[in-house]
Enzyme design. Structure first.
Site, PDB file in Angstrom:
ATOM      1  N   ASP A   1       0.852  -1.190   0.000  1.00 39.26           N
ATOM      2  CA  ASP A   1       0.000   0.000   0.000  1.00 39.26           C
ATOM      3  C   ASP A   1       0.885   1.236   0.000  1.00 39.26           C
ATOM      4  OD1 ASP A   1      -2.418   1.354  -0.002  1.00 39.26           O
ATOM      5  OD2 ASP A   1      -2.554   1.407   2.178  1.00 39.26           O
TER       6      ASP A   1
ATOM      7  N   ASP B   1       3.521   1.997   8.055  1.00 36.87           N
ATOM      8  CA  ASP B   1       2.399   1.057   8.081  1.00 36.87           C
ATOM      9  C   ASP B   1       2.646  -0.091   7.110  1.00 36.87           C
ATOM     10  OD1 ASP B   1       0.010  -0.193   8.438  1.00 36.87           O
ATOM     11  OD2 ASP B   1      -1.230   1.408   7.612  1.00 36.87           O
TER      12      ASP B   1
END
Length: 330
Positions: free
Chosen positions: A204, A221
């Site tokens: 992502d 993340d």
């Protein structure tokens, strides 16, 4: 029958602070909710120490084995001095903890700003960073994390959206037809590309998941780390007209190839991967619509205007799928 509410309703401040203190620290009672929709993430004040970041995983999204693979990947990168924010270990060496039915992990607080992607030196630096991550990602494979593919991101997303009842009835046939065409063209490109090498990815890799300091970039993340082709972590950093994207790609790959080889045959997959992400993103919003945070933060979703615009976006993307692939100009 009473409304059971959303699982996150049980994550009260007391539950959250108690969970953090189970790590062996003492909270000072202050906390700030950070920008996260899929999970619940808080900056928590710690007595006589720097604040920590507590990440509470969405219930029933990932099994513990999948979360632990995310943690192991982050720790593996950090051990090689690649700047990612890896989870902290408790006294027993555990990174994944549980309290009141919530799995959670703690992280050091790190600040930073979004990268300035209009600068050549920044793009090359990010390329070096990604090359280092992928060099580690190629060493072994995930056993429990899913792959980015046409079935899970494409077919399953399309089916969920059509069956969800969220698409206005009069638009459903148009959505079905254009998404069918999109998936057909996507599979054609995947077939032309042939069997691409797949590695462990960030998964992502958009600018908001990269923070920049004077020391350079770091990722914050890895929640969506998956298996897929290397170009998945590259194309999301490209924007603008074709000429601009070509120049951006060249800068990123200049840095990337200092640490890891890149197979230029993957460039044909960029628009296919973009197509799958478009469907996957809409289905993600639809699957989370019962979470009160989503109607609050995405009020434009599930409106007639959104679905009309989505059909237009899918048509434009169908046109993009028949355009020549970006070239790697060295």
């Amino acid at each position: 029958m009473s409304d059971p509410g959303h699982p996150y309703d049980a994550l009260t401040p007391d539950v959250m602070l108690d969970a953090v203190e189970r790590f062996g620290v003492r909270c000072d009672g202050t906390f700030i909710a950070l920008n996260s929709y899929e999970n619940r993430v808080y900056q928590v004040g710690i007595e006589d120490a720097e604040p920590l970041v507590a990440k509470f995983y969405r219930p029933n999204r990932w099994p513990p084995a999948s979360i632990l693979e995310e943690h192991e990947f982050g720790l593996e990168l950090a051990e090689r001095e690649i700047p990612v924010i890896a989870p902290l270990r408790d006294e027993g060496g555990r990174t994944l903890l549980e309290h009141r039915g919530f799995h959670y992990a703690l992280y050091e607080r790190r600040g930073g700003r979004w990268p300035e992607l209009d600068r050549t030196d920044v793009r090359e630096w990010l390329g070096r960073f990604l090359g280092r991550i992928h060099a580690v990602g190629a060493v072994r494979r995930f056993s429990h994390r899913p792959a980015i593919d046409a079935r899970s991101w494409g077919d399953e997303s399309q089916r969920y959206l059509i069956r969800s009842g969220l698409i206005p009835e009069y638009l459903s046939p148009s959505f079905q037809a254009i998404s069918d065409e999109l998936l057909t063209r996507t599979r054609q490109l995947i077939s032309i590309a042939g069997t691409s090498r797949t590695i462990r990815l960030h998964g992502d890799c958009h600018p908001s998941n990269i923070l920049w300091t004077e020391q350079g970039p770091h990722f914050v993340d890895l929640d969506d780390c998956r298996t897929g082709p290397a170009v998945q972590d590259i194309w999301m950093l490209l924007s603008g007209e074709r000429e601009e994207r070509t120049a951006q790609l060249a800068d990123i790959l200049t840095g990337y190839c200092e640490f890891h080889d890149f197979d230029a045959s993957e460039l044909i997959l960029i628009e296919a991967l973009r197509s799958l992400r478009i469907l996957h993103y809409s289905a993600w919003l639809a699957r989370r619509w019962d979470d009160p945070a989503f109607p609050h933060n995405f009020p434009w979703f599930n409106t007639t205007r959104y679905w009309e615009g989505q059909i237009e976006t899918l048509q434009e993307q169908c046109d993009n799928l028949v355009q020549p692939a970006l070239e790697w100009v060295t």
